[in-house]
Design a protein around this motif. Sequence first.
Motif, PDB file in Angstrom:
ATOM      1  N   THR A  17      -3.345 -15.219   1.610  1.00  0.00           N
ATOM      2  CA  THR A  17      -2.564 -16.212   0.887  1.00  0.00           C
ATOM      3  C   THR A  17      -1.094 -15.823   0.878  1.00  0.00           C
ATOM      4  N   LYS A  18      -0.271 -16.777   0.508  1.00  0.00           N
ATOM      5  CA  LYS A  18       1.158 -16.505   0.350  1.00  0.00           C
ATOM      6  C   LYS A  18       1.356 -15.805  -0.992  1.00  0.00           C
ATOM      7  N   LEU A  19       2.069 -14.684  -0.957  1.00  0.00           N
ATOM      8  CA  LEU A  19       2.359 -13.932  -2.175  1.00  0.00           C
ATOM      9  C   LEU A  19       3.856 -13.926  -2.429  1.00  0.00           C
ATOM     10  N   ASP A  20       4.223 -13.879  -3.688  1.00  0.00           N
ATOM     11  CA  ASP A  20       5.631 -13.807  -4.082  1.00  0.00           C
ATOM     12  C   ASP A  20       6.143 -12.376  -3.950  1.00  0.00           C
ATOM     13  N   ILE A  21       7.440 -12.229  -4.006  1.00  0.00           N
ATOM     14  CA  ILE A  21       8.082 -10.914  -3.985  1.00  0.00           C
ATOM     15  C   ILE A  21       7.491 -10.053  -5.099  1.00  0.00           C
ATOM     16  N   GLY A  22       7.233  -8.782  -4.792  1.00  0.00           N
ATOM     17  CA  GLY A  22       6.740  -7.897  -5.833  1.00  0.00           C
ATOM     18  C   GLY A  22       5.840  -6.797  -5.321  1.00  0.00           C
ATOM     19  N   LYS A  23       5.288  -6.045  -6.270  1.00  0.00           N
ATOM     20  CA  LYS A  23       4.363  -4.951  -5.990  1.00  0.00           C
ATOM     21  C   LYS A  23       2.953  -5.426  -6.313  1.00  0.00           C
ATOM     22  N   TYR A  24       2.005  -5.024  -5.470  1.00  0.00           N
ATOM     23  CA  TYR A  24       0.625  -5.465  -5.624  1.00  0.00           C
ATOM     24  C   TYR A  24      -0.331  -4.297  -5.458  1.00  0.00           C
ATOM     25  N   VAL A  25      -1.470  -4.421  -6.132  1.00  0.00           N
ATOM     26  CA  VAL A  25      -2.597  -3.506  -5.951  1.00  0.00           C
ATOM     27  C   VAL A  25      -3.823  -4.391  -5.790  1.00  0.00           C
ATOM     28  N   ILE A  26      -4.467  -4.281  -4.638  1.00  0.00           N
ATOM     29  CA  ILE A  26      -5.682  -5.053  -4.383  1.00  0.00           C
ATOM     30  C   ILE A  26      -6.840  -4.074  -4.290  1.00  0.00           C
ATOM     31  N   GLU A  27      -7.887  -4.370  -5.022  1.00  0.00           N
ATOM     32  CA  GLU A  27      -9.050  -3.506  -5.108  1.00  0.00           C
ATOM     33  C   GLU A  27     -10.108  -3.941  -4.097  1.00  0.00           C
ATOM     34  N   TRP A  28     -10.694  -2.962  -3.422  1.00  0.00           N
ATOM     35  CA  TRP A  28     -11.829  -3.238  -2.544  1.00  0.00           C
ATOM     36  C   TRP A  28     -13.028  -2.470  -3.068  1.00  0.00           C
ATOM     37  N   ASP A  29     -14.115  -3.185  -3.284  1.00  0.00           N
ATOM     38  CA  ASP A  29     -15.318  -2.624  -3.905  1.00  0.00           C
ATOM     39  C   ASP A  29     -16.385  -2.192  -2.896  1.00  0.00           C
ATOM     40  N   ALA A  30     -15.997  -1.926  -1.653  1.00  0.00           N
ATOM     41  CA  ALA A  30     -16.909  -1.460  -0.596  1.00  0.00           C
ATOM     42  C   ALA A  30     -18.003  -2.470  -0.298  1.00  0.00           C
ATOM     43  N   LYS A  31     -17.662  -3.758  -0.426  1.00  0.00           N
ATOM     44  CA  LYS A  31     -18.601  -4.819  -0.076  1.00  0.00           C
ATOM     45  C   LYS A  31     -18.011  -5.673   1.032  1.00  0.00           C
ATOM     46  N   ASP A  32     -18.907  -6.294   1.804  1.00  0.00           N
ATOM     47  CA  ASP A  32     -18.453  -7.159   2.879  1.00  0.00           C
ATOM     48  C   ASP A  32     -18.191  -8.573   2.343  1.00  0.00           C
ATOM     49  N   ILE A  67     -14.932   2.302  -5.186  1.00  0.00           N
ATOM     50  CA  ILE A  67     -13.768   1.401  -5.179  1.00  0.00           C
ATOM     51  C   ILE A  67     -12.534   2.135  -4.674  1.00  0.00           C
ATOM     52  N   THR A  68     -11.734   1.427  -3.884  1.00  0.00           N
ATOM     53  CA  THR A  68     -10.430   1.933  -3.478  1.00  0.00           C
ATOM     54  C   THR A  68      -9.378   0.866  -3.763  1.00  0.00           C
ATOM     55  N   ASN A  69      -8.159   1.296  -3.995  1.00  0.00           N
ATOM     56  CA  ASN A  69      -7.060   0.390  -4.288  1.00  0.00           C
ATOM     57  C   ASN A  69      -6.041   0.438  -3.165  1.00  0.00           C
ATOM     58  N   ILE A  70      -5.569  -0.726  -2.753  1.00  0.00           N
ATOM     59  CA  ILE A  70      -4.574  -0.833  -1.694  1.00  0.00           C
ATOM     60  C   ILE A  70      -3.283  -1.297  -2.344  1.00  0.00           C
ATOM     61  N   LYS A  71      -2.267  -0.418  -2.297  1.00  0.00           N
ATOM     62  CA  LYS A  71      -0.978  -0.723  -2.915  1.00  0.00           C
ATOM     63  C   LYS A  71       0.024  -1.123  -1.834  1.00  0.00           C
ATOM     64  N   PHE A  72       0.808  -2.164  -2.125  1.00  0.00           N
ATOM     65  CA  PHE A  72       1.875  -2.561  -1.215  1.00  0.00           C
ATOM     66  C   PHE A  72       2.936  -3.342  -1.979  1.00  0.00           C
ATOM     67  N   GLU A  73       4.082  -3.442  -1.358  1.00  0.00           N
ATOM     68  CA  GLU A  73       5.211  -4.156  -1.949  1.00  0.00           C
ATOM     69  C   GLU A  73       5.790  -5.079  -0.885  1.00  0.00           C
ATOM     70  N   ILE A  74       6.146  -6.301  -1.291  1.00  0.00           N
ATOM     71  CA  ILE A  74       6.757  -7.224  -0.337  1.00  0.00           C
ATOM     72  C   ILE A  74       8.124  -7.664  -0.853  1.00  0.00           C
ATOM     73  N   ALA A  75       9.064  -7.793   0.080  1.00  0.00           N
ATOM     74  CA  ALA A  75      10.458  -8.099  -0.261  1.00  0.00           C
ATOM     75  C   ALA A  75      10.778  -9.583  -0.179  1.00  0.00           C
ATOM     76  N   ILE A  76       9.927 -10.349   0.527  1.00  0.00           N
ATOM     77  CA  ILE A  76      10.124 -11.795   0.594  1.00  0.00           C
ATOM     78  C   ILE A  76       8.783 -12.483   0.387  1.00  0.00           C
ATOM     79  N   SER A  77       8.817 -13.680  -0.119  1.00  0.00           N
ATOM     80  CA  SER A  77       7.598 -14.445  -0.316  1.00  0.00           C
ATOM     81  C   SER A  77       7.076 -14.891   1.049  1.00  0.00           C
ATOM     82  N   GLU A  78       5.844 -14.487   1.373  1.00  0.00           N
ATOM     83  CA  GLU A  78       5.283 -14.842   2.672  1.00  0.00           C
ATOM     84  C   GLU A  78       3.764 -14.704   2.671  1.00  0.00           C
ATOM     85  N   LEU A  79       3.145 -15.211   3.751  1.00  0.00           N
ATOM     86  CA  LEU A  79       1.709 -15.097   3.918  1.00  0.00           C
ATOM     87  C   LEU A  79       1.345 -13.635   4.171  1.00  0.00           C
TER      88      LEU A  79
END
Length: 84
Positions: free
Chosen positions: A39-54, A8-20
Motif C-alpha cells: 500500500t501507499k504509506l505516508d512519510i514516517g517511521k514504521y514497524v511491521i510485524e511478521w508472525d512466521a505465517k504464510d 515474531i520478528t519486526n521489520i523497521k523502516f523509514e520513508i522520506a516521501i509518501s509512496e507505494l
Amino acid sequence: YPNPFNPITNIKFEIAISELIMLKVFDLNGKLVRTLNNTKLDIGKYVIEWDAKDDFGYEISSGMYFIHFASTSFSDTKKVLFIK
C-alpha cells in the motif's frame, strides 16, 4: 529484529516521501511466502510485524527467508532465520 526469531520478528523502516511500499517475504527457492505490505504509506517511521505465517495463515517451516522491501526510489533484501 530479533534475528533469528521465534515466533515474531519486526521489520523497521523509514520513508522520506509518501509512496507505494511493497514488503514481501520469500523462501530460499524464491517463492512468495507472505505479502506484509502493498500500500501507499505516508512519510514516517514504521514497524511491521511478521508472525512466521504464510499468506494462508499457516506457520512456516524453520529456515532462512528473505524480506524484500521495494518502493519507487529504493529496494533492499535482508535475510532472516526462523527457528522453531
